[in-house]
Design a protein around this motif. Structure first.
Motif, PDB file in Angstrom:
ATOM      1  N   ASP A 327       0.807  -1.222   0.000  1.00  0.00           N
ATOM      2  CA  ASP A 327       0.000   0.000   0.000  1.00  0.00           C
ATOM      3  C   ASP A 327       0.840   1.272   0.000  1.00  0.00           C
ATOM      4  N   LYS A 328       1.999   1.235   0.610  1.00  0.00           N
ATOM      5  CA  LYS A 328       2.786   2.459   0.739  1.00  0.00           C
ATOM      6  C   LYS A 328       3.453   2.897  -0.563  1.00  0.00           C
ATOM      7  N   PHE A 329       3.448   2.043  -1.585  1.00  0.00           N
ATOM      8  CA  PHE A 329       4.126   2.385  -2.837  1.00  0.00           C
ATOM      9  C   PHE A 329       3.181   2.897  -3.920  1.00  0.00           C
ATOM     10  N   MET A 330       1.906   2.589  -3.820  1.00  0.00           N
ATOM     11  CA  MET A 330       1.000   2.813  -4.930  1.00  0.00           C
ATOM     12  C   MET A 330      -0.046   3.873  -4.632  1.00  0.00           C
ATOM     13  N   PRO A 331      -0.130   4.942  -5.460  1.00  0.00           N
ATOM     14  CA  PRO A 331      -1.243   5.885  -5.324  1.00  0.00           C
ATOM     15  C   PRO A 331      -2.571   5.150  -5.473  1.00  0.00           C
ATOM     16  N   SER A 332      -3.532   5.501  -4.668  1.00  0.00           N
ATOM     17  CA  SER A 332      -4.793   4.746  -4.650  1.00  0.00           C
ATOM     18  C   SER A 332      -5.525   4.817  -5.983  1.00  0.00           C
ATOM     19  N   TRP A 333      -5.379   5.930  -6.704  1.00  0.00           N
ATOM     20  CA  TRP A 333      -6.089   6.060  -7.986  1.00  0.00           C
ATOM     21  C   TRP A 333      -5.579   5.062  -9.020  1.00  0.00           C
ATOM     22  N   LEU A 334      -4.321   4.631  -8.875  1.00  0.00           N
ATOM     23  CA  LEU A 334      -3.756   3.729  -9.872  1.00  0.00           C
ATOM     24  C   LEU A 334      -4.242   2.296  -9.688  1.00  0.00           C
ATOM     25  N   THR A 335      -4.574   1.911  -8.460  1.00  0.00           N
ATOM     26  CA  THR A 335      -5.035   0.544  -8.195  1.00  0.00           C
ATOM     27  C   THR A 335      -6.558   0.421  -8.219  1.00  0.00           C
ATOM     28  N   LYS A 336      -7.228   1.526  -8.472  1.00  0.00           N
ATOM     29  CA  LYS A 336      -8.692   1.515  -8.492  1.00  0.00           C
ATOM     30  C   LYS A 336      -9.211   0.638  -9.633  1.00  0.00           C
ATOM     31  N   LYS A 337     -10.254  -0.153  -9.324  1.00  0.00           N
ATOM     32  CA  LYS A 337     -10.847  -1.039 -10.323  1.00  0.00           C
ATOM     33  C   LYS A 337     -12.297  -0.651 -10.583  1.00  0.00           C
ATOM     34  N   ASN A 338     -12.761  -0.945 -11.790  1.00  0.00           N
ATOM     35  CA  ASN A 338     -14.158  -0.645 -12.117  1.00  0.00           C
ATOM     36  C   ASN A 338     -15.078  -1.775 -11.643  1.00  0.00           C
ATOM     37  N   LYS A 339     -16.340  -1.716 -12.015  1.00  0.00           N
ATOM     38  CA  LYS A 339     -17.314  -2.702 -11.549  1.00  0.00           C
ATOM     39  C   LYS A 339     -16.999  -4.109 -12.047  1.00  0.00           C
ATOM     40  N   LYS A 340     -16.284  -4.207 -13.165  1.00  0.00           N
ATOM     41  CA  LYS A 340     -15.919  -5.514 -13.710  1.00  0.00           C
ATOM     42  C   LYS A 340     -14.618  -6.046 -13.117  1.00  0.00           C
ATOM     43  N   GLY A 463      13.232   4.214 -14.484  1.00  0.00           N
ATOM     44  CA  GLY A 463      13.374   5.330 -13.552  1.00  0.00           C
ATOM     45  C   GLY A 463      12.066   5.955 -13.112  1.00  0.00           C
ATOM     46  N   VAL A 464      11.045   5.911 -13.988  1.00  0.00           N
ATOM     47  CA  VAL A 464       9.742   6.474 -13.625  1.00  0.00           C
ATOM     48  C   VAL A 464       9.165   5.756 -12.410  1.00  0.00           C
ATOM     49  N   GLY A 465       9.642   4.549 -12.164  1.00  0.00           N
ATOM     50  CA  GLY A 465       9.170   3.789 -11.001  1.00  0.00           C
ATOM     51  C   GLY A 465       9.449   4.469  -9.679  1.00  0.00           C
ATOM     52  N   PHE A 466      10.426   5.402  -9.652  1.00  0.00           N
ATOM     53  CA  PHE A 466      10.694   6.141  -8.419  1.00  0.00           C
ATOM     54  C   PHE A 466       9.593   7.162  -8.123  1.00  0.00           C
ATOM     55  N   LEU A 467       8.842   7.551  -9.160  1.00  0.00           N
ATOM     56  CA  LEU A 467       7.852   8.608  -8.998  1.00  0.00           C
ATOM     57  C   LEU A 467       6.631   8.157  -8.208  1.00  0.00           C
ATOM     58  N   LEU A 471       4.526   9.936  -5.103  1.00  0.00           N
ATOM     59  CA  LEU A 471       3.132  10.390  -5.197  1.00  0.00           C
ATOM     60  C   LEU A 471       2.282   9.775  -4.093  1.00  0.00           C
ATOM     61  N   ARG A 472       2.550   8.518  -3.773  1.00  0.00           N
ATOM     62  CA  ARG A 472       1.795   7.856  -2.701  1.00  0.00           C
ATOM     63  C   ARG A 472       2.097   8.508  -1.352  1.00  0.00           C
ATOM     64  N   LYS A 473       3.346   8.861  -1.127  1.00  0.00           N
ATOM     65  CA  LYS A 473       3.734   9.513   0.122  1.00  0.00           C
ATOM     66  C   LYS A 473       3.009  10.858   0.281  1.00  0.00           C
ATOM     67  N   ARG A 474       2.932  11.627  -0.822  1.00  0.00           N
ATOM     68  CA  ARG A 474       2.218  12.901  -0.793  1.00  0.00           C
ATOM     69  C   ARG A 474       0.720  12.679  -0.539  1.00  0.00           C
TER      70      ARG A 474
END
Length: 480
Positions: A327-340, A463-467, A471-474
């Protein structure tokens, strides 16, 4: 009867379907062309060596890992996370996602090429379409398939079954008909055709192209997230891996030998990697007296096969990243799933990264160069990702008492660690040597340009993986 065998229950996927799904993502008929161009007839020895020393151990390692963590949705990321720690699990998921981006773009390119042969019947796509138009159409195809997976239920399984089955049949047909043509007077194009031609010439170029062979034969772990959809994973998943290994062996070894009948390995066309499969079926059809009929059939099958690859790649790679990451690495909007249950924002990010790669390829002079360069990038990033499979295996075998699996590959712990260590080291070295451009001569501007692009691409994609942790920390700080 056949349909019931493939799907004994609407909630389960049978092992032949799993094998075909993996076959779709691992290797296709076109994957034997660029190794043949790079290494000539000696690639047959390379395929055989890799089959026994790498592919079979690799796929049985995947069987043990899949059954050790059969209740985890993140596949490879879950294996590393539980075998190592959360940070390593995050970086595995990121590299897994990122390595699929060049392949997604490459597969989309192949869809365009297949349709161009269906419409034009020849290799003039590069003369009729600019690199900008080629890139734009590639991007549209990626978007279209994301919508397809959200709109059509079971599109992935249907495409995999049709595409994987049809491609294997076409590959088998090519080998059998090539043998028939040989027995009926066709002369072998590659000369000399003797034992000496099969001996590899070890050099820096030879080893720098081996990463592409690993890329062509790896990807078995993509089936791991679907193990929960199997009725009896303990017995069925290893069966799927063995079937996968047999299909891969047949295509690579006998397919390459068949190519040597129609193409001189010492004088390969410059666009062989992009158009070689169509040349092959055109030549075969001419020898059999049916003209371009086989080429058109193959173009249709190739289009379906590549679309199946695209569907599986977009679905499985996004599921891995959104499936099991701390949980500490991933912004919540990125792991959000739709109804399916689909990770829609993961799809969107995949699309955005594909667009970045397409913009980068705009600096290359023509479509053929773009096609070849993307292949070479896959020969770098894909093996680096595969290293994590062997890391996870080494981790669970080192701490064997902490992990239980219904299937164990090599029960002797020390021997298992040696095999896992060999696979890890071999994969890492081949991936690193892959930075050397393979389609440009050393010292030329093209060589320097592609070498720079290789480093920029890998550094930015990884390298984008550091971003994301930032974002999750913020996000967490805002919530507080």
């Amino acid at each position: 009867m056949f349909n019931n065998f493939l799907r004994p229950n609407k909630h389960y996927m049978s092992w032949p379907v799993i094998a075909l799904l993996d076959f779709v993502t691992i290797i296709s008929f076109e994957n034997i062309f660029y190794p043949f161009q790079n290494q000539g007839l000696s690639v047959v020895v390379s395929w055989i060596f890799l089959l026994f020393a790498y592919v079979i151990p690799y796929e049985l390692i995947v069987s043990q890992l899949s059954l050790t963590f059969d209740n985890q949705s993140g596949g490879l990321a879950s294996w590393v996370r539980h075998g190592g720690n959360d940070t390593l699990g995050y970086w595995t998921s990121w590299m897994y996602w990122i390595q699929s981006v060049p392949y997604i773009v490459d597969v989309s390119n192949s869809v365009i090429v297949s349709f161009s042969w269906m419409v034009l019947g020849n290799n003039t796509l590069g003369d009729r379409m600019s690199t900008f138009e080629f890139g734009l159409l590639t991007f549209i195809i990626i978007l279209a398939f994301i919508l397809l997976e959200n709109l059509i239920k079971n599109s992935l399984e249907v495409l995999s079954l049709i595409g994987g089955g049809a491609m294997f049949i076409m590959s088998l047909l090519f080998v059998l008909l090539a043998g028939y043509a040989l027995m009926n007077g066709v002369h072998i194009a590659t000369q000399p055709f003797n034992w000496g031609s099969f001996i590899p010439h070890f050099s820096l170029k030879y080893f720098s192209t081996t990463g592409l062979l690993i890329f062509a034969m790896s990807g078995a772990e993509l089936a791991a997230p679907y193990i929960v959809q199997m009725r009896d994973p303990k017995h069925e998943f290893p069966k799927a891996m063995w079937l996968l290994a047999l299909m891969t062996a047949f295509l690579t070894i006998f397919g390459t030998l068949s190519l040597s009948i129609f193409f001189n390995a010492n004088a390969i066309p410059h666009d062989f990697k992009m158009n070689g499969p169509y040349y092959a079926f055109s030549l075969l059809g001419t020898e059999l007296g049916v003209g371009k009929l086989l080429m058109y059939i193959f173009a249709v099958v190739q289009a379906i096969f590549m679309m199946a690859q695209l569907a599986v790649l977009l679905d499985a790679s996004s599921r891995v990243f959104a499936g099991d990451v701390a949980d500490k690495f991933m912004p919540s909007w990125l792991t959000k799933k739709n109804k399916k249950g689909l990770p829609v924002n993961s799809y969107l990010m995949t699309t955005g990264l594909s667009l970045f790669l397409l913009l980068l390829t705009g600096t290359l002079p023509d479509i053929n160069t773009i096609y070849n360069w993307l292949l070479n990038i896959n020969g770098i990033v894909s093996p680096y990702k595969t290293c994590w499979v062997f890391f996870a295996f080494l981790a669970i075998r080192w701490r064997a008492k902490d992990f239980h699996s219904d299937y164990v590959f090599i029960r002797n712990r020390k021997l298992a660690l040696i095999v896992g260590g060999w696979c890890f080291l071999f994969t890492f070295v081949c991936a690193t040597l892959g930075f050397i451009p393979q389609d440009a001569n050393f010292g030329t501007k093209s060589f320097d340009h592609q070498l720079l692009m290789n480093f920029i691409t890998v550094l930015i994609l990884f390298g984008v993986g550091f971003l994301l942790p930032y974002l999750r920390k913020r996000e967490l700080n805002r919530n507080k």
